[in-house]
Write a protein that holds these residues in place. Structure first.
Motif, PDB file in Angstrom:
ATOM      1  N   ASP A  23     -40.705  61.773  59.794  1.00  0.00           N
ATOM      2  CA  ASP A  23     -42.008  61.237  59.399  1.00  0.00           C
ATOM      3  C   ASP A  23     -41.858  60.167  58.315  1.00  0.00           C
ATOM      4  O   ASP A  23     -42.515  59.125  58.362  1.00  0.00           O
ATOM      5  N   ALA A  24     -40.997  60.439  57.351  1.00  0.00           N
ATOM      6  CA  ALA A  24     -40.764  59.460  56.273  1.00  0.00           C
ATOM      7  C   ALA A  24     -40.153  58.176  56.844  1.00  0.00           C
ATOM      8  O   ALA A  24     -40.532  57.070  56.442  1.00  0.00           O
ATOM      9  N   TRP A  25     -39.209  58.333  57.788  1.00  0.00           N
ATOM     10  CA  TRP A  25     -38.597  57.155  58.416  1.00  0.00           C
ATOM     11  C   TRP A  25     -39.646  56.354  59.177  1.00  0.00           C
ATOM     12  O   TRP A  25     -39.691  55.133  59.088  1.00  0.00           O
ATOM     13  N   ARG A  26     -40.518  57.031  59.941  1.00  0.00           N
ATOM     14  CA  ARG A  26     -41.581  56.346  60.681  1.00  0.00           C
ATOM     15  C   ARG A  26     -42.518  55.601  59.731  1.00  0.00           C
ATOM     16  O   ARG A  26     -42.905  54.463  59.990  1.00  0.00           O
ATOM     17  N   LEU A  27     -42.909  56.266  58.635  1.00  0.00           N
ATOM     18  CA  LEU A  27     -43.780  55.634  57.643  1.00  0.00           C
ATOM     19  C   LEU A  27     -43.097  54.407  57.031  1.00  0.00           C
ATOM     20  O   LEU A  27     -43.721  53.361  56.860  1.00  0.00           O
ATOM     21  N   CYS A  28     -41.827  54.548  56.774  1.00  0.00           N
ATOM     22  CA  CYS A  28     -41.052  53.422  56.220  1.00  0.00           C
ATOM     23  C   CYS A  28     -41.014  52.260  57.215  1.00  0.00           C
ATOM     24  O   CYS A  28     -41.221  51.104  56.826  1.00  0.00           O
ATOM     25  N   GLU A  29     -40.789  52.535  58.478  1.00  0.00           N
ATOM     26  CA  GLU A  29     -40.749  51.486  59.497  1.00  0.00           C
ATOM     27  C   GLU A  29     -42.118  50.828  59.681  1.00  0.00           C
ATOM     28  O   GLU A  29     -42.210  49.607  59.829  1.00  0.00           O
ATOM     29  N   THR A  30     -43.174  51.631  59.645  1.00  0.00           N
ATOM     30  CA  THR A  30     -44.535  51.083  59.761  1.00  0.00           C
ATOM     31  C   THR A  30     -44.840  50.181  58.570  1.00  0.00           C
ATOM     32  O   THR A  30     -45.357  49.067  58.732  1.00  0.00           O
ATOM     33  N   THR A  31     -44.524  50.656  57.387  1.00  0.00           N
ATOM     34  CA  THR A  31     -44.743  49.860  56.167  1.00  0.00           C
ATOM     35  C   THR A  31     -43.925  48.580  56.211  1.00  0.00           C
ATOM     36  O   THR A  31     -44.425  47.507  55.859  1.00  0.00           O
ATOM     37  N   LYS A  32     -42.698  48.684  56.667  1.00  0.00           N
ATOM     38  CA  LYS A  32     -41.829  47.508  56.777  1.00  0.00           C
ATOM     39  C   LYS A  32     -42.434  46.480  57.733  1.00  0.00           C
ATOM     40  O   LYS A  32     -42.474  45.278  57.433  1.00  0.00           O
ATOM     41  N   ALA A  33     -42.953  46.942  58.874  1.00  0.00           N
ATOM     42  CA  ALA A  33     -43.563  46.031  59.848  1.00  0.00           C
ATOM     43  C   ALA A  33     -44.819  45.382  59.269  1.00  0.00           C
ATOM     44  O   ALA A  33     -45.034  44.170  59.426  1.00  0.00           O
ATOM     45  N   ILE A  34     -45.641  46.162  58.583  1.00  0.00           N
ATOM     46  CA  ILE A  34     -46.866  45.616  57.975  1.00  0.00           C
ATOM     47  C   ILE A  34     -46.517  44.579  56.914  1.00  0.00           C
ATOM     48  O   ILE A  34     -47.094  43.483  56.881  1.00  0.00           O
ATOM     49  N   GLU A  35     -45.577  44.894  56.046  1.00  0.00           N
ATOM     50  CA  GLU A  35     -45.200  43.970  54.974  1.00  0.00           C
ATOM     51  C   GLU A  35     -44.529  42.718  55.516  1.00  0.00           C
ATOM     52  O   GLU A  35     -44.726  41.622  54.986  1.00  0.00           O
TER      53      GLU A  35
END
Length: 130
Positions: A23-35
């Motif tokens: 879940d943390a990895w997914r959140l990190c990837e989502t945040t990375k894509a948004i940023e």
């Protein structure tokens, strides 16, 4: 039996920890894509603004170059008339030339530049003549 339960709890804890890690990895990837997307948008907006500034500067340079050239021509002509008036003793011609020189020098080309900039920034202005 107790060891089996303890072993099942340990496995359950490992599974929960792994799920949390995923879940943390997914959140990190989502945040990375948004940023990354935001950064791309910011870069694009910056490029548009820089281009607009460059184009506005070119227009302003063209305008001021033309205005100052025109003013120079007019003032040179008025001084030529002043010289003719003084040389011929025609004080009326000399006076008119002095008044014309004063009128030309009292108006500021920068006021016109201010109006030009306002017109450039005004989206309702469709045509600017220089």
């Amino acid at each position: 039996m107790r060891k089996i339960l303890q072993g099942a709890d340990a496995v359950s804890n490992v599974v929960k920890s792994f799920d949390n890690l995923v879940d943390a990895w997914r959140l990190c990837e989502t945040t990375k894509a948004i940023e990354t997307s935001k950064r791309t948008q910011i870069t694009a907006a910056r490029d548009v603004q820089v281009k607009m500034i460059e184009e506005n500067a070119a227009v302003l340079k063209l305008y001021l170059g033309g205005v100052f050239a025109e003013r120079r021509h007019v003032i040179d002509g008025m001084f030529a008339r002043l010289d003719r008036g003084l040389d011929s003793g025609n004080m009326e011609l000399a006076s008119e030339a002095i008044n014309a020189i004063i009128n030309v020098t009292q108006s500021s080309p920068l006021a016109g530049a201010r109006e030009l900039i306002a017109d450039i920034r005004n989206p309702s202005v469709k045509h600017i003549e220089i």
